[in-house]
Every structure is written in structure tokens, then in C-alpha cells.
Design a protein around this motif. Structure first.
Motif, PDB file in Angstrom:
ATOM      1  N   LEU A  37       0.798  -1.249   0.044  1.00 37.84           N
ATOM      2  CA  LEU A  37       0.035   0.163  -0.022  1.00 37.84           C
ATOM      3  C   LEU A  37       0.918   1.201  -0.051  1.00 37.84           C
ATOM      4  O   LEU A  37       0.465   2.305  -0.654  1.00 37.84           O
ATOM      5  CB  LEU A  37      -0.970   0.136   1.202  1.00 37.84           C
ATOM      6  CG  LEU A  37      -1.902  -1.092   1.021  1.00 37.84           C
ATOM      7  CD1 LEU A  37      -2.853  -1.129   2.587  1.00 37.84           C
ATOM      8  CD2 LEU A  37      -2.822  -0.806  -0.140  1.00 37.84           C
ATOM      9  N   ARG A  38       2.034   1.069   0.593  1.00 41.24           N
ATOM     10  CA  ARG A  38       2.651   2.477   0.709  1.00 41.24           C
ATOM     11  C   ARG A  38       3.658   2.580  -0.554  1.00 41.24           C
ATOM     12  O   ARG A  38       3.540   3.786  -1.099  1.00 41.24           O
ATOM     13  CB  ARG A  38       3.914   2.249   1.865  1.00 41.24           C
ATOM     14  CG  ARG A  38       3.499   2.466   3.220  1.00 41.24           C
ATOM     15  CD  ARG A  38       4.554   2.421   4.033  1.00 41.24           C
ATOM     16  NE  ARG A  38       4.164   2.543   5.682  1.00 41.24           N
ATOM     17  CZ  ARG A  38       3.920   1.741   6.360  1.00 41.24           C
ATOM     18  NH1 ARG A  38       4.337   0.444   6.173  1.00 41.24           N
ATOM     19  NH2 ARG A  38       3.560   1.875   7.763  1.00 41.24           N
ATOM     20  N   CYS A  61      -0.362   5.094  -0.394  1.00 38.62           N
ATOM     21  CA  CYS A  61      -1.229   5.202   0.681  1.00 38.62           C
ATOM     22  C   CYS A  61      -0.454   5.875   1.620  1.00 38.62           C
ATOM     23  O   CYS A  61       0.685   5.601   1.894  1.00 38.62           O
ATOM     24  CB  CYS A  61      -1.815   4.037   1.065  1.00 38.62           C
ATOM     25  SG  CYS A  61      -2.999   3.118   0.182  1.00 38.62           S
ATOM     26  N   SER A  62      -1.017   6.835   2.478  1.00 39.51           N
ATOM     27  CA  SER A  62      -0.319   7.556   3.309  1.00 39.51           C
ATOM     28  C   SER A  62      -0.034   6.569   4.812  1.00 39.51           C
ATOM     29  O   SER A  62      -0.659   5.453   4.991  1.00 39.51           O
ATOM     30  CB  SER A  62      -1.068   8.689   3.925  1.00 39.51           C
ATOM     31  OG  SER A  62      -2.306   8.194   4.494  1.00 39.51           O
ATOM     32  N   GLN A 113      -3.209   6.269   6.554  1.00 34.58           N
ATOM     33  CA  GLN A 113      -4.045   5.052   5.942  1.00 34.58           C
ATOM     34  C   GLN A 113      -3.620   3.616   6.070  1.00 34.58           C
ATOM     35  O   GLN A 113      -4.574   2.977   6.612  1.00 34.58           O
ATOM     36  CB  GLN A 113      -4.236   5.154   4.377  1.00 34.58           C
ATOM     37  CG  GLN A 113      -5.014   6.536   3.988  1.00 34.58           C
ATOM     38  CD  GLN A 113      -4.972   6.907   2.662  1.00 34.58           C
ATOM     39  OE1 GLN A 113      -3.868   6.912   2.057  1.00 34.58           O
ATOM     40  NE2 GLN A 113      -5.966   7.221   1.929  1.00 34.58           N
ATOM     41  N   VAL A 114      -2.523   3.509   6.322  1.00 38.46           N
ATOM     42  CA  VAL A 114      -1.982   2.041   6.598  1.00 38.46           C
ATOM     43  C   VAL A 114      -1.982   1.803   8.107  1.00 38.46           C
ATOM     44  O   VAL A 114      -2.420   0.668   8.424  1.00 38.46           O
ATOM     45  CB  VAL A 114      -0.360   2.164   5.934  1.00 38.46           C
ATOM     46  CG1 VAL A 114       0.252   0.834   6.759  1.00 38.46           C
ATOM     47  CG2 VAL A 114      -0.208   2.150   4.586  1.00 38.46           C
TER      48      VAL A 114
END
Length: 221
Positions: free
Chosen positions: A115-116, A120-121, A124-125
Motif C-alpha cells: 500500500l505504501r 497510501c499514507s 491510512q496504513v
């Protein structure tokens, strides 16, 4: 040099497909040729389960087997095929019961890394991580089957994939029986077990089909 499978590009997108292809070619050109023709042009292109479902089966199998690099690759494939991080989070909670809590945490680490890389921030993670922790604290067989976020069919496919990858024969049979009684078709179960040949090997598939045969003999379809 073996040509890249169009299925590989569909699954990963052009940039990641090239990375995976180049990695395979560097490891061994003959290995790459076999994987392009058999894994992607045959197994991934085979009719039956759609790409999203095959990706879910693949991620579950790889998480249970502890294959971290391949897990990250196929999490990307699952997301590219229309799956969501929330669905994977629910799948990992289910794995804490169907396999081990350690498998779930390993999968969560891989999901966070993917996700990173996809933009994604950290917040969010972090939110997903907190939701996973909450899910693991409350995890039980009863809670898993009542949780929202995954269809009943998805839950059955996850359970079958995890039990088959672990290799507990009675657990595989029980999972298959539950899925048949829950409305999952024999063809979908066959699709799971055949697809696992690529990532778990022929013995896993053979054991799974033996459990399917035993389960069919114990249920009126």
C-alpha cells in the motif's frame, strides 16, 4: 528469450510485469519460459475462477506458506484485479483461525508495504493495521463467519486455500464440506485446487481432490 505472457501484463500492469519478467529471466531463462507458458498462459488463463478470485487464492496460499516476496507481488495483482485492502484485511483475520496468527501478521506486513508503494499514507496504513489488530483480538470461528467485508463464497475459498496449503487432510475435507453446504460449486472448488498447483505443488492439489472426493461421498448434493 521467451515472450512475456499477456496474462502477466494483465495481472500486474506493464511496469511490474516487466520487473517480474526480468527477475525470472535473470534467475534462469528456461525457468522463465516454463513460468510464462505454464503458470501464466495455462493456469492463470484457464477458464473458471476469475482473475480476482485466483489472486485471492494465490495470496492466501503464499501467506500461509511464508513466501514474502511473492506475497507482495500477488497482493498487487489482487488489487489490480479489483480487490480491496479491506477484503485482504478480512481475509487475514480469517487466516488467523484457519492457519495461524503469525501468518496473518506476516500478510499484514506485506499488505502495508504494498500500500505504501501504491501511494497510501502512513495514516491510512496505520488505520488498516489498527483494524487488523482489533479483528485478531476478536477472532474466532463464529466471529469470522459472521463478519461483514467478505462474501460467504470468498470466506469458503479462503478457508479451502488455507487448509489445503497447510496440508491438514481432515481440515481440508471439513472446509470443503462446509463450502458445498454453503452453496459453493464443485467447479469453484476444483478451480481453487487446480490453481494451487502453481504455488503449492501437485501433492497439495492431489490431497485436496482426495478430500473433495471424500466430502462428496458424505453429502447429498
Amino acid at each position: 528469450m521467451s515472450p512475456m505472457s499477456s496474462m502477466m501484463q494483465e495481472l500486474y500492469g506493464s511496469a511490474m510485469a516487466k520487473q517480474v519478467y526480468d527477475r525470472l529471466e535473470k534467475l534462469d531463462p528456461e525457468l522463465n519460459d516454463i513460468i510464462q507458458k505454464i503458470a501464466y498462459d495455462f493456469f492463470w488463463s484457464r477458464a473458471g475462477l476469475n482473475i480476482r478470485d485466483k489472486s485471492l487464492v494465490t495470496v492466501v496460499s503464499l501467506v500461509v506458506l511464508g513466501k514474502e516476496e511473492q506475497t507482495r507481488i500477488h497482493i498487487n495483482g489482487f488489487l489490480n484485479a479489483g480487490g480491496t485492502p479491506q477484503e485482504l484485511l478480512h481475509a487475514l483475520v480469517q487466516l488467523s483461525v484457519a492457519a495461524t496468527p503469525g501468518s496473518a501478521r506476516s500478510g499484514a506486513k506485506a499488505l502495508a508495504e504494498v500500500l505504501r508503494t501504491r501511494g497510501c499514507s502512513d495514516s491510512q496504513v496505520g488505520l488498516l493495521a489498527s483494524l487488523l489488530d482489533k479483528g485478531l483480538q476478536e477472532a474466532s470461528a463464529e466471529a469470522i463467519w459472521s463478519q461483514d467485508g467478505l462474501s460467504a463464497r470468498d470466506k469458503h475459498l479462503i478457508e479451502i486455500s488455507a487448509c489445503a496449503a497447510v496440508g491438514r487432510q481432515e481440515a481440508i475435507k471439513a472446509a470443503i464440506l462446509r463450502s458445498l453446504r454453503g452453496g459453493v460449486t464443485r467447479e469453484d472448488i476444483r478451480g481453487v485446487l487446480i490453481h494451487q498447483i502453481v504455488y503449492c505443488g501437485f501433492p497439495t492439489a492431489m490431497n485436496g481432490f482426495a478430500a473433495l472426493l471424500d466430502a462428496q461421498e458424505g453429502i447429498v448434493l
